[in-house]
Design a protein around this motif. Structure first.
Motif, PDB file in Angstrom:
ATOM      1  N   ARG A  99      20.597 -64.763  32.828  1.00 50.04           N
ATOM      2  CA  ARG A  99      21.364 -64.499  31.619  1.00 50.04           C
ATOM      3  C   ARG A  99      20.687 -63.442  30.759  1.00 50.04           C
ATOM      4  N   ASN A 100      21.491 -62.643  30.100  1.00 49.76           N
ATOM      5  CA  ASN A 100      20.930 -61.830  29.019  1.00 49.76           C
ATOM      6  C   ASN A 100      21.788 -62.047  27.782  1.00 49.76           C
ATOM      7  N   SER A 101      21.360 -61.483  26.670  1.00 48.24           N
ATOM      8  CA  SER A 101      21.904 -61.954  25.395  1.00 48.24           C
ATOM      9  C   SER A 101      23.394 -61.663  25.204  1.00 48.24           C
ATOM     10  N   MET A 102      23.932 -60.645  25.847  1.00 47.60           N
ATOM     11  CA  MET A 102      25.348 -60.344  25.612  1.00 47.60           C
ATOM     12  C   MET A 102      26.117 -60.308  26.921  1.00 47.60           C
ATOM     13  N   THR A 122      16.346 -54.206  26.152  1.00 41.38           N
ATOM     14  CA  THR A 122      15.300 -54.063  25.132  1.00 41.38           C
ATOM     15  C   THR A 122      13.993 -54.763  25.525  1.00 41.38           C
ATOM     16  N   ILE A 123      14.095 -55.854  26.263  1.00 38.77           N
ATOM     17  CA  ILE A 123      12.860 -56.547  26.659  1.00 38.77           C
ATOM     18  C   ILE A 123      12.017 -55.654  27.577  1.00 38.77           C
ATOM     19  N   CYS A 140      19.436 -58.256  35.590  1.00 37.92           N
ATOM     20  CA  CYS A 140      18.134 -58.353  36.257  1.00 37.92           C
ATOM     21  C   CYS A 140      17.997 -59.667  36.994  1.00 37.92           C
ATOM     22  N   GLU A 149      20.920 -56.276  22.913  1.00 38.31           N
ATOM     23  CA  GLU A 149      21.109 -56.706  24.292  1.00 38.31           C
ATOM     24  C   GLU A 149      19.729 -56.876  24.911  1.00 38.31           C
ATOM     25  N   SER A 150      19.464 -58.057  25.446  1.00 35.00           N
ATOM     26  CA  SER A 150      18.081 -58.348  25.832  1.00 35.00           C
ATOM     27  C   SER A 150      17.640 -57.696  27.136  1.00 35.00           C
ATOM     28  N   ALA A 151      18.527 -57.573  28.120  1.00 37.90           N
ATOM     29  CA  ALA A 151      18.079 -57.092  29.437  1.00 37.90           C
ATOM     30  C   ALA A 151      17.392 -55.742  29.301  1.00 37.90           C
TER      31      ALA A 151
END
Lengths: 458, 458, 458, 458
Positions: C212-215, C419-420, C234, C415-417
């Motif tokens: 999962r990612n944030s959006m 930015t992380i 990812c 969006e996490s995928a």
């Protein structure tokens, strides 16, 4: 100083500028406007005393520590050099009591006698804490040369003979008394180094070596001082087998209390910085604003943003230090102690961001911080007039004022004795960080997270 | 929400998670351990009330604002959504009095009636402040479409009809009452926009449009929530010609008080953040520490340094906010107001450094913040077992716990509704900076510098 | 994904958005304007090939790595997911040669065959590097469960059977080939884990678990995507006893080369980030500037300063990465390698300051990053018109454009995928720092200081 | 200097230390190891010349600018003072050509004659750019006193008579030629101020007023210098109606080229800083590492992290400056010009983070930066031995070495002439920021964002 003995230190202009800074703590205490803040009736003597001789007896006393330091910081624009003595008195008023409670000793009574003497004569104390330390990897008793930490070398009926050296002794010649505390937590084997005591600053075989700082010849030459009245100096103090009478010994070989001694002192002293340094930033901010007036850059929005950053830093130091006072607690001896986490939070900001405040001040001021012609050049018959012509700034501003303010900025930004204490005063930055971690309730935080994640330990 | 009308908002799992967060303010007030902190006898009614309905009547009340917000921040790990109502009540309790004093109006009495109603029924209020604003270069009455700022479009015997929209209405559906204040200082010509009032949140023709946040489908799907109980949502509120009865109108066309209204509210609200966000960092710090335990990286000194940075930030927000309370002063109405410089100093740190706290948390946690498999994958018969095998961390740590904590970190780091408020809650960062400059005594600072430089103005 | 098997991944809208991003590397290579930059005649095949299949054969090739990545970053506004394959090919083209030279093995020839195949068919490779690692305190062979690092469990005439899992496999389903390298330097006892090889991404018993990612539900729902074409995902990749034919094995048990393998790959990959992330900041900066246009805040000087900070960060990443290319050197195999200190210098900035760029973007944009109503709300017959009325910004700007740009900002910021990966892509921040220290000539620096201080060692 | 005329400046120890620093540019050019880097065959004369007299004729020349400056920075540990002359020569070689092209003047030929003379005699030039500026709100011709910007007051057959003053003239007495450029872009009405020319530094009626810097008496006293050979000084230069012969006039009243002149020079000079300051950080980093050795703190991980931060900063300056060279372009005159965005990106880091590097150096070093006893104290018969006893550090380290290194740190950290140039050298920080914005393609960035958001302008 400079390889020569000073026969009369207080008449030396460099030392005099330091004495003046400490003098401000007396001046404001007798000034009508500030007397209410700077003095208080002593619960020990019933007399009105200077707060710099009063271990805090209430939350209000803790708060006043910060407020008078801030005022002084703006008033002298450098270190006033009297806070360290108060931080020692405050520490001793807590720890001597705790030692007595455990060991049945009588340090607390001795200390109270000394305190009354300090109060009655309105004396200044100097905190003598930082040992030379030798090889940092070794504890005191492991050092090859045992004198790397101040230690007792002999006991007599009269007192103890101590040997060693303490460094960074801000204002030691402006102080009446040198108050010695251990520099670190010690363990078994370090008993000879577990000492606290006080002696007059002109004690025999006590040598003050006044080191150099970046602008130290200015006061001596009497030109280009920047700050027209005040300065700071920090001798190295050598105890070349000095006798300390028993009634002035406040800790003797109780190693397990060295940790408490140093952590109490450090917390108090780190908080003192939160007051005086926010006051110094007040003066720096004022200088930045004046330079904007004098240079004709008042309308530059980026300069205004830099001034706001400076104000913000001052308020951060002030806010955290004040909160440390308000959240203080009473100790068994009756003295109040600050919240050490908040006190160290303030100091971490100081260590990181005073350099930033200096940078902002230089940025707003302009390049003359580096190379302003000397007052002597301005008085030179050949070039003086030319300099006065060419160093004009905004219309209507006397050149002389602009020059004076530039010189003050140079002093506040580039004088090492004061600026280095932003980083190393009250212990190194790493020490502040370790303290904040040690004093924090880690498990509370872990439990917050576990509850929210729905984790139940068995 | 998502283009559809919610017939029963509180049963919607996304709204429910928000309601739960506000519910924590009730839960802790009735919990034995916290009751003393969260409740107090009301001077208005003589009954024990929740502090979230009490405009501060003393320094202690100001301090409790910060302390209960910090506890709640750690307890819900997100925004509890009830502080804004208190900030409105506190503001109105000061400004309605000031208006009355000038104009002989009776807003204060009306307000006190409303306040007693809130207290008696332990209600939650929602601050309805931020207008949509249209073109930022134009003042309210200059806008092409006059409804860009909420305004009165009609007066009747019963009350006023208002039209406009307020955005970022955190928890509006979890609140009983919507309390409207003006969003900015206004001037001549803006009278129709100078309004303050309160109406129930389910008032007719009042439309809550629940917008999207970055992880908003998780609660709806009931999986991968991270924070197992609590969340936040922020509707846009449209006042489509809503009737406000006269007894609920607390300001009506007094434009010269709009500035005071917004600056009081902002200062209060920026300080509230200092409490709850330091509490949220407590939970974030706990999560970082747990991830070190679960990943087997407890000994990595660089991770410990990052945790210390997080603690330091929490204490900075807390220290400045607390000091703002302790340095508060009583206003003519009897309500206490905080020190606005210190309150804004805290908020500037929040706006800049919460992003840093999030970055540190992600750094310590590791890459799974980006792409952790779903709980559904762990329950899948084909891959669940494999995932449980491969996502093990430190020896002895149940995989399930590691997964839950990773999910919580994702929630606290990447959920937009809460993290964006670090920057924009209580006004934009530029507003905090302007405030700190405006409220500072610039001349005092200039005079400090001039005295030290030896400059005497004629 | 979400606990269910995807029968046809490329038709899944979420995966499709990732495939589109990689597709851009093909699109620009065939686009007239960019072809010159994106393609080159292969020295291996004599055919024109996409640069993403070419290990650098010259300084110019190293430079082009950065330039095409920057263009792509601005073009897709997220990760294009094809650089990791090139970084693997480049690494293998150096290290297989070095292994052969020491051991007389024939990995290099095998690799060149594979490379020609990749070039001839213009294939995309995926770097499979990061193992799940289990307890971080233990080396691979010390783990309780030996599968915590990918390892060989059996050898047959056909090839090797490998077992383990690799995480954060950006774009694994968009790639034709999975290229596996070791995740860390290994030592004696870790031979079974010292592996490098390549297999097709649809190999049997190779399982892609899309986390999962944030959006992540936005593309699936087909609304509120922000970035209308591109996204990132990812998976976790499980090698559940997968057969790798011998001709695809490029390292087998040569533990002493694992360090070189991982440090070459990391340096290449950290530098790739310098290109694509500066390109992403270009898009972010553009979004900030557009929001100033749309909100009517073009004249706010503090917003302009924030945009300058964003540009400065982009140029810092770009400058350091470019310099790393220009200062590259040829390795024995003929491939060119970048300067690792400069490449890591760029990545340290990325890890620290991309979060700052995001913060600045959010600051300039405003609070709707947190809670913008859904596209579905705008299409709702009841509230759509009202939203269109109230969400107007600067005069003359179509509401629709403002909404679209706000949505894009939300995507790029939250969006996490993607930015992380600023923090953890190419190894953790601590790894970048260790590398920069290890690769620096410490003695040169010490000697500079000693000479200036006048210190002569005996 | 200090109000007195120096009859023989080069024999004055303070000026001599500055001359020595410039001397290093000659020394390394004749040193076997460095000759290849520091010299080149001149395309103008066919002779081997020092690169500090060569306007860059290729990308390689641009790159060498950075590399030799970095070496020199580490070699002298302060400013070598010869880069500004080269930056002037490079600028004039571009702009005189451009002026001629527009106006049919013959500045370029004149300049080339001058250049050949500089090369043939291996002379050092000094950039005379920064005017005193008077009121910053007014343009040159608006000033009440017209001499606030250097101007022509008379023309004769022989040449022009100029009047005014230039400040911060680093190394003016160590230079053979003073090369004057305008300090800012000028407009209509400012023709008299639009001047460029060169004159020998000992020209009649040209007055060098050597201002003060923070440690300026150390060289004079011959003790406690820190840097045993090199230092920096920055006079104010007064042109008290100085005659400039026509063959040395390179711009005369062409106001519309003043902007180009200053922006070319600034870009070149800001980039020079990227080289020499990264070299100075090399020496600072070396000093930090030596202090860790000498204090016995090598194992403190937090100190190592600070050293890494210092290395990182050096590489950031170096990387951006190098990239600015590699991305340079040829101008119509044949001279190569750097990429101004990357050059300014480097300088922005310098202005912000050199203060941080200094802070880190002080942190690692310890408190003696503030107050180390004087060399004279160490030689004092009474206290010298005691100081040698007590200032021991790690076992086996000669005390003398520790003292020398502490003194070097004090010099590099607290000497104002050099450190202030981090902020103000090459123009103020605000200027760097404006430049980076002006030279960036804003529309490209906007279009990236619009395409991704799906916005199509009509």
């Amino acid at each position: 100083m400079f390889g020569e003995r000073l026969e009369n230190p207080v008449d030396n202009p460099r030392i005099r500028a330091g004495v003046n800074a400490t003098g401000a703590t007396y001046e404001l205490a007798s000034d009508e406007k500030h007397r209410g803040l700077f003095t208080k009736i002593s619960p020990f003597s019933g007399e009105r005393i200077n707060r710099f001789t009063l271990p805090p007896q209430s939350i209000e006393d803790l708060v006043m520590r910060v407020k008078i330091n801030r005022i002084l910081g703006g008033y002298v624009g450098t270190c006033h050099q009297r806070c360290t003595g108060l931080d020692c008195l405050s520490t001793l008023s807590i720890v001597t009591y705790d030692i007595d409670k455990k060991y049945g000793t009588h340090y607390y009574d001795r200390f109270i006698e000394f305190l009354k003497y300090m109060q009655a004569n309105d004396l200044t104390g100097n905190a003598s804490v930082t040992d030379v330390k030798g090889d940092r990897n070794l504890s005191p008793h492991e050092q090859v040369d045992k004198d790397m930490y101040l230690r007792v070398v002999e006991q007599t009926g009269e007192g103890i003979i101590v040997k060693g050296a303490k460094v960074h002794q801000t204002g030691s010649l402006s102080s009446h008394e040198i108050i010695v505390l251990p520099t670190r937590a010690m363990g078994k084997g370090d008993e000879d180094f577990a000492l606290a005591f006080a002696i007059p600053s002109d004690t025999k075989r006590l040598i003050h070596v006044v080191g150099r700082n970046s602008m130290d010849t200015r006061e001596l030459e009497g030109v280009d001082c920047g700050n027209i009245r005040y300065s700071k100096y920090c001798p190295t103090l050598i105890f070349d087998e000095v006798l300390v009478p028993w009634e002035r010994v406040f800790m003797f070989r109780e190693v397990e209390f060295t940790g408490e001694m140093v952590s109490r002192f450090s917390a108090f002293h780190r908080q003192s910085h939160g007051g005086c340094k926010s006051g110094k930033i007040d003066a720096m901010t004022g200088a930045a604003l004046m330079m904007m007036d004098y240079n004709g850059t008042v309308k530059a929005s980026h300069h205004k943003e830099k001034v706001i950053d400076m104000i913000h830093l001052a308020e951060t130091l002030y806010g955290c230090s004040l909160a440390a006072s308000y959240e203080g607690k009473q100790e068994p001896s009756g003295t109040y102690f600050i919240d050490p986490v908040l006190a160290n939070a303030s100091k971490i900001h100081e260590g990181r961001e005073m350099a930033e405040a200096v940078r902002l001040l230089i940025d707003v001021t302009g390049g003359f911080v580096a190379d302003l012609p000397s007052d002597r050049d301005f008085r030179n018959p050949e070039v003086g007039e030319l300099l006065n012509k060419y160093l004009k700034g905004a219309i209507g501003v006397p050149v002389e004022n602009r020059i004076k303010m530039l010189r003050l900025v140079e002093k506040m930004a580039m004088e090492s004795a004061d600026t280095i204490s932003d980083i190393h005063g009250g212990g190194s930055p790493a020490a502040h960080r370790i303290t904040i971690f040690r004093e924090t309730d880690i498990n509370y935080k872990k439990n917050c997270a576990k509850r929210l994640a729905g984790i139940h330990d068995k």
